[in-house]
Each structure stands twice: as C-alpha cells, then as structure tokens.
Design a protein around this motif. Sequence first.
Motif, PDB file in Angstrom:
ATOM      1  N   CYS A   1      28.177  22.392  33.247  1.00 14.97           N
ATOM      2  CA  CYS A   1      29.041  21.070  32.801  1.00 14.97           C
ATOM      3  C   CYS A   1      30.629  21.448  33.466  1.00 14.97           C
ATOM      4  CB  CYS A   1      29.078  21.134  31.423  1.00 14.97           C
ATOM      5  SG  CYS A   1      27.478  20.708  30.479  1.00 14.97           S
ATOM      6  N   VAL A   2      31.111  20.491  34.020  1.00 15.95           N
ATOM      7  CA  VAL A   2      32.473  20.556  34.610  1.00 15.95           C
ATOM      8  C   VAL A   2      33.612  20.156  33.843  1.00 15.95           C
ATOM      9  CG1 VAL A   2      33.901  19.586  36.664  1.00 15.95           C
ATOM     10  CG2 VAL A   2      31.523  19.944  37.098  1.00 15.95           C
TER      11      VAL A   2
ATOM     12  N   GLY B   1      20.987  25.712  25.810  1.00 17.16           N
ATOM     13  CA  GLY B   1      21.708  24.747  26.695  1.00 17.16           C
ATOM     14  C   GLY B   1      23.167  24.490  26.287  1.00 17.16           C
ATOM     15  N   LEU B   2      23.258  24.432  25.014  1.00 13.58           N
ATOM     16  CA  LEU B   2      24.554  24.192  24.242  1.00 13.58           C
ATOM     17  C   LEU B   2      25.543  25.501  24.076  1.00 13.58           C
ATOM     18  CD1 LEU B   2      23.391  22.000  21.269  1.00 13.58           C
ATOM     19  CD2 LEU B   2      24.810  21.193  23.308  1.00 13.58           C
ATOM     20  N   SER B   3      24.807  26.691  23.850  1.00 16.55           N
ATOM     21  CA  SER B   3      25.522  27.914  23.647  1.00 16.55           C
ATOM     22  C   SER B   3      24.890  29.077  24.279  1.00 16.55           C
ATOM     23  CB  SER B   3      25.441  28.120  22.018  1.00 16.55           C
ATOM     24  OG  SER B   3      26.021  29.291  21.550  1.00 16.55           O
ATOM     25  N   ASP B   4      25.772  30.021  24.656  1.00 15.34           N
ATOM     26  CA  ASP B   4      25.349  31.302  24.973  1.00 15.34           C
ATOM     27  C   ASP B   4      25.165  32.330  23.995  1.00 15.34           C
ATOM     28  OD1 ASP B   4      24.847  30.756  27.799  1.00 15.34           O
ATOM     29  OD2 ASP B   4      27.034  31.202  28.549  1.00 15.34           O
ATOM     30  N   TYR B   5      25.178  31.889  22.942  1.00 15.90           N
ATOM     31  CA  TYR B   5      25.480  33.172  21.831  1.00 15.90           C
ATOM     32  C   TYR B   5      24.161  32.850  20.733  1.00 15.90           C
ATOM     33  CZ  TYR B   5      30.164  33.385  23.634  1.00 15.90           C
ATOM     34  OH  TYR B   5      31.170  33.819  24.396  1.00 15.90           O
ATOM     35  N   HIS B   6      23.991  33.895  19.960  1.00 14.02           N
ATOM     36  CA  HIS B   6      23.168  33.804  18.793  1.00 14.02           C
ATOM     37  C   HIS B   6      23.633  32.673  17.929  1.00 14.02           C
ATOM     38  CE1 HIS B   6      21.265  37.627  19.882  1.00 14.02           C
ATOM     39  NE2 HIS B   6      22.271  38.412  19.772  1.00 14.02           N
TER      40      HIS B   6
ATOM     41  N   LEU C   1      33.144  23.020  26.591  1.00 15.57           N
ATOM     42  CA  LEU C   1      33.213  24.428  26.486  1.00 15.57           C
ATOM     43  C   LEU C   1      32.542  25.322  27.242  1.00 15.57           C
ATOM     44  CD1 LEU C   1      33.664  24.786  22.495  1.00 15.57           C
ATOM     45  CD2 LEU C   1      35.496  24.880  24.441  1.00 15.57           C
ATOM     46  N   ARG C   2      31.325  24.627  27.860  1.00  9.38           N
ATOM     47  CA  ARG C   2      30.743  25.143  28.854  1.00  9.38           C
ATOM     48  C   ARG C   2      29.869  26.557  28.480  1.00  9.38           C
ATOM     49  NH1 ARG C   2      34.242  26.035  34.147  1.00  9.38           N
ATOM     50  NH2 ARG C   2      35.531  26.981  32.644  1.00  9.38           N
TER      51      ARG C   2
END
Length: 491
Positions: free
Chosen positions: A36-37, A239-244, A214-215
């Motif tokens: 997401c840009v 796809g929304l978050s890189d976290y647990h 917030l990518r």
Amino acid sequence: MASKLPDLGGGGVEDGGGKKWPGFVQFFFVLSVVLCVLLYAPRFIVLTPTYGLDFFPQPPPNVTTSPARVVGDHNAGEVVVLDNQLRSPCSSLAGDTICCDRSDFNTDVCFMAGDVRTDPSSLSLLLFPKQPPAANATVEERIRPYTRKWEALIMSRVEEVRLRMAPPEEEPGHRCDVRHDAPLLVMTAGGYTGNLFHAFSDGFVPAWLTVQHLRRRVVLGVLSYNPWWAGTYGEIISGLSDYHVVDLLHDKRTHCFPGAIVGTRFHGILSVDPARLRDNKTIVDFHDLLAGVYETAGDTVVVDDVTQPAPRRPRLGIVSRRGTRVIENQAAVARLARSVGFNVDILETANGLPLPASYASVSACDVLVGVHGADLTKLLFLRPGAALVQIAPLGVAPIARGCYAEASARMGLHYEQYDAEGHESSLSRKYGLRDVVVSDPEAAKRDKGWGFVARVYLGGQNVTLDLSRFRHTLTRLHARALRVRSLHPAP
C-alpha cells in the motif's frame, strides 16, 4: 506460512516487533503480501519529537525501528500517522492526548497518542503522559468498536473499551510485559461478523481503510477473538498486520504501544470513499490486497482450467444457494448459459471451501450470477471489468440494490439486477398470483412491516427464472464479455 495466532506466553518483557511463528499450515491459511503506497500530508496525527511525541523515546532491546519519515516540513524522528481521514476533529492531535470522533452515524473512532498500555483486568487502555495533562484535556472515554452504532441490540453485545489518562503513580502497577514498536488497532470479531457480508462490510473493509496507510505496521487487538474467525480470514489478517493478534479478552499480560486506534472508520456498504482519505485509496485497492494474499496463499489452487490461458468462451459463475432464495431451475439456467456461449461454473455455498479457493473460482469469472445473499460479497473477488448479475427475489429489489449496486460500481464492475416477477417466485404457489403479497409486494411490505419482509420475502421464497426473459440478460452479458476480452486479452 506465518501464523497470526495470539501469543499468550508467560511473563517477562518480550519483543512484540512482529516475529513470526514457525511456517506451516494446519488450521490457518495465513500469508502477508500487500503493498500500500502511503502519501503523507500535513496535519495528520503524528507521533514524533517535533510534536512532543516520541514514537519510541527509549527503544527496548531487540526492537528495530524503521528509518525516519517526513511529514510536511517536519523531518525529526520516527513518524507514525494515526488518523488518515480528512476533516477529522482528531486530525491534528497534540501529544499525550485522547481524541474521539463521534460525528459519524455508523461508528465512533478514538485515538490515543503516546505511551498506551493495556489493563486486562478492566478492559482498558491507559495513556501515561510524560507531562501533566492540560486542564481541558480529555481524561476518559468509552467506546464499543463496531460499525453499527445505530443498532442498539447488537451494539450491546460488543464489549465496551475504556480509554483513560492514567496518573504517574499507577505506572508501577502496569509495567510492560510485551512492548510493541507499532500502534494498536482495536476491532471486534463479534457483532454480525459470522456472516460473510458483515465480516467484510462491517469488519475488514472498515479496518483496512482505517489502517492501510500504516502498511501493516499495526497490531490488531481483537475483541471476541475466536479460532474460526482467525482461521477463515487468516490471509486478510496477515494483509492488515505483520504482527501477532492480541486477544484482548484473554491475554492477561500488559501490552505497551506507542499509540492506539480504537474502532474503525465506515464509508458505506463495502465502500471506500477516496474523497475522505488523505491518500485517495479506493475499494479497488482493497481488492488488490485480496489478490495479493489469496493469489499467493499456500499451494496453487486449480479450478478446472483457471490456471490455463483463458478460453475463448467467457466464464460465468452461478452462486448456488441452499435453503432459501434457491434458483429452483438452476440446471436449466446453466444449460441456457452454455447455449448462449458461456463456460459455466456452479459455485456452491456453505461447502467449507477455504476463501483462497473461492477467490480462485470467482476471480476467473467474467460474469457472476446469484440470488441476493451474503455470498455475493465475493464480488470483491472479481476482476475490475467483470460483471455481477444480482437476482432479486420478489419484494427484495430495493434491499438487493442497496447492498451491492454501488459497491459494484466502485469496484469497476458492470452491475445488472434481475428483479424476479410474481410468476417466478415460489410465493405464487403459496399465496396465488392475485394475492397482494405477490401482486403488490410494496403494499404488502408497508402493511405487514419488516418482520414479514424478513420472514417471507427474504427467508421464505425461492425463484424459478423465466428462461425466455433471462436469455436476454445472458445474451447481452455474453456480448459484453467478448468486448471486454478483446480490449483486455488474457496474458
């Protein structure tokens, strides 16, 4: 594949910086691929020393922060934008502040800028300011983070979260067990989100438009978390978050964040309004997220010849419902579509097929046909330029159009609605063609009320399509599909 199960480990300070669990697939189909840009602009909510808000004043060990970003004329320190909405009362928030936007009919959203910590015992978020708050500062807010605030009954079943400015003397009782390097988004897996339509329209589309800028550098704190929800929508969660995910009702540790968003924005049914966002994102960008996570989700999903070069005959998918609002002559409709020139797929509902496989089936279609229902939410899986034909049972036409017509247009889809007539409804067998229920459904609805609409028109009829009448629709859509294919040939 990376799991997004909540991390419910024991005590001690842990790195909440997004490290993944071992990659294998059991219950969840999880993957994080989305680009997401982010276009920055002044007067965002900013966590930066320039505004008196350090993103990480004292970075904990083993936590890596990204390079500094620039907002407007300010270029000092790490910058994180919380509120991406234009004309928001919270769009220029000072440091160590709680701000809530309650101006929307559908949803409330609150923002906390500063040292935010969870208090599991009271389902609270505590903000510990560096300096004593101003005399007029907001010290407490309460919010139920769901996008149907006008519907009292369902909102009463969504947990209320308390946001509170905490005095310094409380800090020793709320030391961090898990320290995160990204802000928190509080959302719910409750409400109506067990239904596919509501899961997207009330849940994931609002969550995405709230945090996409917030990518994926955001932690999802989920109320009413349950394994079914996480397993069904694992790819979207990644796809929304890189976290647990943080299970806010059952994780008893103190999680610490450099900021928080509580609740999600809502722009309409399956809608993203670019005029209300600083970076002008649209629902097509949300479709791109789905394409990113589903087209690369684990093993290749083969649906007939979907993975082969597109055949010359356009592909038509028929959504096959069970129970109510069934196409009783579905086999004849499929034969008719083939005779017109389509390749036809029957797309069964409620068959336990994982969403990546559903995505593969639907995204291969040039035309998707189905009776009004939650499964038409899968219009989000169609390629822009494809067509959706919604069959509206007797008495359901306005409801059907309100759910999917505008969403289709925003997606770049061609939308048509086939309104069933009295002789095509199974209600004609029960009431007769001359009864007001069949002959004048609008009058019947005015006289008998919503309960009758839900029980009879939505929950008590099937359709038998008039093949001569429906042939005109299919012929028109076949010609259109050929034109679209000639303009955009398959690779």
